[in-house]
Design a protein around this motif. Structure first.
Motif, PDB file in Angstrom:
ATOM      1  N   LEU A 248       0.825  -1.217   0.000  1.00 18.06           N
ATOM      2  CA  LEU A 248       0.000   0.000   0.000  1.00 18.06           C
ATOM      3  C   LEU A 248       0.853   1.258   0.000  1.00 18.06           C
ATOM      4  O   LEU A 248       0.508   2.255  -0.647  1.00 18.06           O
ATOM      5  N   ILE A 249       1.993   1.230   0.727  1.00 19.02           N
ATOM      6  CA  ILE A 249       2.881   2.399   0.748  1.00 19.02           C
ATOM      7  C   ILE A 249       3.427   2.672  -0.655  1.00 19.02           C
ATOM      8  O   ILE A 249       3.416   3.798  -1.159  1.00 19.02           O
TER       9      ILE A 249
ATOM     10  N   PHE B 165       3.279   5.514  -6.143  1.00 17.81           N
ATOM     11  CA  PHE B 165       3.083   5.353  -7.583  1.00 17.81           C
ATOM     12  C   PHE B 165       1.865   6.164  -8.070  1.00 17.81           C
ATOM     13  O   PHE B 165       1.890   6.799  -9.123  1.00 17.81           O
ATOM     14  N   LEU B 166       0.793   6.140  -7.278  1.00 20.33           N
ATOM     15  CA  LEU B 166      -0.398   6.911  -7.643  1.00 20.33           C
ATOM     16  C   LEU B 166      -0.107   8.403  -7.643  1.00 20.33           C
ATOM     17  O   LEU B 166      -0.564   9.144  -8.532  1.00 20.33           O
ATOM     18  N   ALA B 167       0.673   8.873  -6.664  1.00 22.88           N
ATOM     19  CA  ALA B 167       1.045  10.292  -6.621  1.00 22.88           C
ATOM     20  C   ALA B 167       1.855  10.669  -7.848  1.00 22.88           C
ATOM     21  O   ALA B 167       1.698  11.762  -8.412  1.00 22.88           O
ATOM     22  N   PHE B 168       2.756   9.768  -8.281  1.00 22.13           N
ATOM     23  CA  PHE B 168       3.559  10.031  -9.478  1.00 22.13           C
ATOM     24  C   PHE B 168       2.656  10.155 -10.715  1.00 22.13           C
ATOM     25  O   PHE B 168       2.848  11.040 -11.561  1.00 22.13           O
ATOM     26  N   LEU B 169       1.664   9.247 -10.843  1.00 19.22           N
ATOM     27  CA  LEU B 169       0.739   9.312 -11.988  1.00 19.22           C
ATOM     28  C   LEU B 169      -0.050  10.615 -11.992  1.00 19.22           C
ATOM     29  O   LEU B 169      -0.265  11.230 -13.041  1.00 19.22           O
TER      30      LEU B 169
END
Length: 570
Positions: free
Chosen positions: A437-438, A443-447
């Motif tokens: 989850l971390i 990764f989601l923040a990068f996208l």
């Protein structure tokens, strides 16, 4: 208020409505002074009264058509009304007026804009072949049966209506009255006693007589300015021309002989419904647990006096808690009566286990076509209630189909099955799922960051998007104008909207800047040929003037072709 931005070439409609359940007189209404405006027409007044369940409700409306006499910011002051000694006022409204192509109008004694042939008005006692009619769909109805009433103005085919004022309002004493349509429609072509006419439909009403016997609808009286063709003698030659002649017309009073509903064979549960109806009851589900709400709908649909009767009440057996219903109406007012659906939505909450029978309901109405009372009934509704109800000591249904008796209990059943959890179960912290989850969050923040950078590189031209929307509106109104060919007012209103949106898209103008001078200057700056500019402005003038003068189908076809050609040539 029909609009808050206009030019000196345009007109403004202002309406005031008063609703009261107290004693009220029209003389208690004081309109604004309308400073800065010329009163073209008004007050156009109407009155409605209803008597339901011993309660009287009155509704009055006052309408005015105004034309600004100067440019800039104008204010329509407050109107006031006195009801039971207490004064009520409206809020002031600000109007922004731009400069039009024509000079601002100035008031004249005749109430017609100055600068036109209407300055000289000839008052006539009567004009041949011009009359006002009030037409009823029936004159011998039953109590609470719908009666349609339409007011029509008939004039010779080569005449035109310049202006009219209502000098006496019809009275609907003894009726429950509703507006079907207050918009003026026409002109239409018709024949009366073998003579050709142009006629306008001024308004449509729906009346429900509230008592039997002789009921009288008081007449509508109009003061009308007509554009009448005349011949003038110049140098020994007869030259055709027009002049404005003023005449007063009245519709005459209409008499109805209202029949009482038959007393013979009248059911005791008849609630006053007159028309043609169907009855439906619906339950959203038949199997629920205790304390779960159930929706039950009682619905009457059809045509008649839908607003003037109560729906039959739903009765439920003991063990079901029934809440006050929510009343819903979906009604369209037509000449045949109120058409649509009225319904009561009940919420029922069972508080004990069992099988419940909700009795069907019965609805009685009078059908004026068959002159008989008609009874509609529905089937019983079945509701099964199950689940672990607190205080229930049995999971079986009573043999007679009712809820079993319940009593208080001191102990609950011991659970025979248990859910055990391992003492050595793994912790979430620092587990594989924790680290997954971390990493997923990073990764989601990068996208999100990459997508934001992508959006920032795109150039959004708001002006270009607005131009596309405006051009789309112009095309839409042009198509609608073509569909309404033959209906003068709708056709020219839509044609004018199409031209205005086309010019907004081409010249990047706001509504307040849509003056003839600005349009000419902007088109000249774009290098448009002066001949095309003159044609466009002339077409706009024709759209504006055609609303108040006769127009043939040939003329509408020519104006549409000119508009289409101009919009395709830029």
């Amino acid at each position: 208020m029909s609009k808050t931005h206009l030019t000196t070439d345009e007109r403004l409609r202002v309406n005031f409505e008063i609703s009261s359940n107290r004693n009220f007189s029209q003389s208690h209404f004081t309109p604004p002074t309308f400073e800065g405006f010329l009163k073209i027409m008004g007050p156009s007044t109407s009155q409605e009264m209803s008597y339901i369940n011993g309660r009287i409700t009155s509704k009055f409306s006052y309408g005015y058509i105004l034309q600004p006499t100067k440019t800039g910011k104008l204010t329509i002051g407050p109107a006031s009304v006195v009801v039971d000694g207490k004064t009520y006022q409206t809020q002031p409204v600000e109007i922004w007026v731009g400069k039009g192509q024509n000079p601002a109008v100035t008031p004249t004694p005749g109430g017609v804009p100055g600068g036109a042939k209407n300055n000289n008005i000839t008052v006539k006692s009567n004009i041949d072949n011009a009359f006002l009619s009030a037409e009823l769909t029936k004159t011998n109805p039953y109590v609470n049966e719908a009666v349609g009433l339409v007011y029509k103005l008939y004039i010779p085919r080569n005449y035109g209506v310049v202006n009219y004022t209502e000098t006496a309002q019809p009275q609907y004493n003894g009726f429950w009255a509703q507006d079907v349509d207050r918009k003026i429609s026409g002109p239409f072509e018709g024949t009366v006693n073998g003579k050709p006419y142009i006629y306008y439909i001024l308004r449509k009403k729906l009346l429900f007589p509230q008592k039997s016997g002789k009921l009288v609808v008081k007449p509508l009286t109009l003061q009308i300015d007509l554009q009448v063709p005349v011949y003038r003698n110049f140098f020994g030659m007869r030259v055709p021309d027009y002049e404005v002649q003023r005449i007063k017309l009245t519709s005459g009073q209409k008499v109805l002989r209202v029949k009482e509903l038959p007393k013979k064979n009248q059911p005791v549960d008849f609630s006053g419904a007159v028309g043609s109806f169907d009855l439906v009851t619906k339950i959203d589900r038949q199997k629920v647990n205790t304390d779960e709400p159930v929706d039950v709908r009682v619905q009457v649909r059809g045509t008649g006096n839908l607003k003037l009767f109560d729906l039959p009440k739903l009765k439920a057996p003991a063990g079901l808690e029934v809440y006050e219903p929510k009343h819903i109406e979906h009604i369209q007012t037509t000449f045949a009566g109120n058409k649509g659906v009225v319904e009561d939505d009940y919420v029922i909450v069972p508080n004990a286990l069992g099988k419940y029978v909700i009795p069907g309901i019965r609805f009685v109405y009078f059908d004026p076509k068959s002159h008989t009372y008609v009874t509609k009934t529905t089937d019983d509704l079945i509701l099964f209630v199950s689940g672990n109800a607190a205080g229930a000591n049995s999971n079986t249904l009573a043999p007679n189909g009712t809820a079993p008796k319940t009593g208080a209990v001191d102990f609950r059943f011991i659970k025979e099955k248990a859910h055990f959890v391992s003492k050595n179960s793994a912790h979430f912290y620092r587990s594989k799922l924790f680290y997954s989850l971390i990493l997923g969050a990073f990764f989601l923040a990068f996208l999100v960051y990459v997508y934001y950078k992508y959006l920032s590189t795109r150039v959004y031209d708001e002006a270009l998007e607005q131009k596309k929307r405006t051009k789309s509106l112009a095309t839409k109104f042009l198509k609608e104008a073509k569909k309404s060919m033959g209906q003068k007012e709708q056709f020219y209103a839509r044609l004018e909207k199409a031209l205005h949106n086309f010019l907004k898209a081409q010249l990047n103008l706001d509504t307040t800047e849509m003056t003839r001078e600005n349009i000419r200057r902007k088109l000249q700056e774009k290098g448009v040929d002066s001949h095309q500019i003159d044609l466009l402005l002339d077409l706009l003038n024709r759209c504006d003037m055609a609303r108040y003068a006769p127009a043939t189908m040939t003329k509408m076809t020519e104006d549409f072709a000119d508009a289409e050609k101009l919009m395709n040539s830029f």
